[in-house]
Design a protein around this motif. Structure first.
Motif, PDB file in Angstrom:
ATOM      1  N   ARG A 141      -3.228   6.673  -7.340  1.00 55.69           N
ATOM      2  CA  ARG A 141      -4.047   7.737  -6.750  1.00 55.69           C
ATOM      3  C   ARG A 141      -3.221   9.017  -6.522  1.00 55.69           C
ATOM      4  O   ARG A 141      -3.699  10.115  -6.766  1.00 55.69           O
ATOM      5  N   CYS A 142      -1.965   8.851  -6.084  1.00 54.90           N
ATOM      6  CA  CYS A 142      -1.129  10.031  -5.820  1.00 54.90           C
ATOM      7  C   CYS A 142      -0.541  10.629  -7.098  1.00 54.90           C
ATOM      8  O   CYS A 142      -0.501  11.834  -7.267  1.00 54.90           O
ATOM      9  N   MET A 143      -0.066   9.757  -8.002  1.00 57.08           N
ATOM     10  CA  MET A 143       0.703  10.250  -9.137  1.00 57.08           C
ATOM     11  C   MET A 143      -0.140  10.471 -10.393  1.00 57.08           C
ATOM     12  O   MET A 143       0.180  11.310 -11.214  1.00 57.08           O
ATOM     13  N   ARG A 160       0.833  -1.194   0.000  1.00 62.40           N
ATOM     14  CA  ARG A 160       0.000   0.000   0.000  1.00 62.40           C
ATOM     15  C   ARG A 160       0.869   1.245   0.000  1.00 62.40           C
ATOM     16  O   ARG A 160       1.901   1.291   0.644  1.00 62.40           O
ATOM     17  N   CYS A 161       0.396   2.260  -0.713  1.00 67.74           N
ATOM     18  CA  CYS A 161       1.101   3.539  -0.746  1.00 67.74           C
ATOM     19  C   CYS A 161       1.166   4.092   0.672  1.00 67.74           C
ATOM     20  O   CYS A 161       0.150   4.158   1.358  1.00 67.74           O
ATOM     21  N   VAL A 162       2.367   4.470   1.127  1.00 68.70           N
ATOM     22  CA  VAL A 162       2.471   4.954   2.505  1.00 68.70           C
ATOM     23  C   VAL A 162       1.818   6.319   2.670  1.00 68.70           C
ATOM     24  O   VAL A 162       1.469   6.716   3.772  1.00 68.70           O
ATOM     25  N   LYS A 163       1.620   7.044   1.574  1.00 69.86           N
ATOM     26  CA  LYS A 163       0.986   8.363   1.679  1.00 69.86           C
ATOM     27  C   LYS A 163      -0.528   8.269   1.757  1.00 69.86           C
ATOM     28  O   LYS A 163      -1.154   8.928   2.559  1.00 69.86           O
ATOM     29  N   CYS A 164      -1.144   7.457   0.880  1.00 70.35           N
ATOM     30  CA  CYS A 164      -2.609   7.489   0.810  1.00 70.35           C
ATOM     31  C   CYS A 164      -3.256   6.144   1.104  1.00 70.35           C
ATOM     32  O   CYS A 164      -4.471   6.069   1.228  1.00 70.35           O
ATOM     33  N   GLY A 165      -2.485   5.058   1.214  1.00 68.94           N
ATOM     34  CA  GLY A 165      -3.060   3.759   1.570  1.00 68.94           C
ATOM     35  C   GLY A 165      -3.632   2.975   0.402  1.00 68.94           C
ATOM     36  O   GLY A 165      -4.075   1.843   0.574  1.00 68.94           O
TER      37      GLY A 165
HETATM   38 ZN    ZN Z   1      -0.876   7.126  -2.905  1.00 73.64          ZN
END
Ligand code: ZN
Length: 208
Positions: free
Chosen positions: A189-191, A150-155
């Motif tokens: 989701r982030c990028m 999982r992305c550590v920023k947004c999960g």
């Molecule tokens: Zn993310």
């Protein structure tokens, strides 16, 4: 390793152990989980002390633990504990031995450049170009994702990744293909927020 450094390491580990040992007292209000962590750390410190006794080299992991135990003395600017000066020497010694991550290396250089108001913008650009170059070659950016992917920023667990295969060309024909490594793994989701709705269901499916 010079003797003074050795003595300081011994002191900071034993000092830390004493504090943690005291917190294991039945009357202490430390909860069981933290007590367990103390016990484990005391053991780790004891293993490092044993290595010192045997004249063995310390591992990267050992050095990081020494740095953590030393921190309180580094920050003791009023020298209430009486070991501030030695702690600074040890800290500098550790600086030369502990491996730097690209991020840390960038931060150190940037902080240094910031001190000179005349540093031209292109020097910062050069630094960032090197930093990007260095991280691009890392196989997977470990810290961007947790153990479960999982992305550590947004999960979110949806990521785009490039796979670099090696192909064998004969003339203009591909005759063989070797599966490659995953590189450039990025959280969608982030990028790539615009593309995320296409894949959102994968994240939703996991939540049930
Ligand atoms: Zn993310």
């Amino acid at each position: 390793m010079d003797n003074e450094i050795k003595e300081t390491i011994r002191f900071v580990l034993e000092d830390d152990n004493e504090g943690m040992q005291a917190a294991l007292d039945p009357d202490s209000d430390l909860d069981e989980e933290n007590k367990q962590m103390n016990r484990e750390l005391i053991q780790r410190h004891k293993q490092i002390l044993a290595k010192l006794d045997r004249g063995e080299a310390l591992s990267q992991e050992d050095l990081v633990l020494v740095r953590e135990a030393n921190e309180i003395h580094v920050n003791d600017g009023l020298d209430l504990g009486g070991h501030h000066k030695e702690a600074l020497v040890l800290d500098e010694w550790l600086d030369n031995l502990i491996e730097l991550s690209v991020d840390t290396a960038m931060r150190i250089l940037e902080e240094h450049l910031d001190k000179d108001s005349k540093t031209p913008a292109r020097v910062y650009r050069a630094l960032h170009t090197l930093g990007e170059e260095a991280t691009r070659n890392g196989v997977v950016e470990v810290r961007a994702f947790d153990e479960e992917g999982r992305c550590v920023k947004c999960g979110s667990s949806v990521a785009f990744a490039d796979v670099t295969d090696t192909v064998v060309f004969v003339g203009d024909e591909i005759v063989k293909r070797y599966d490659g490594d995953i590189t450039n793994r990025n959280c969608v989701r982030c990028m790539y927020p615009k593309r995320y709705p296409e894949y959102e269901d994968y994240d939703e499916g996991e939540k049930k």
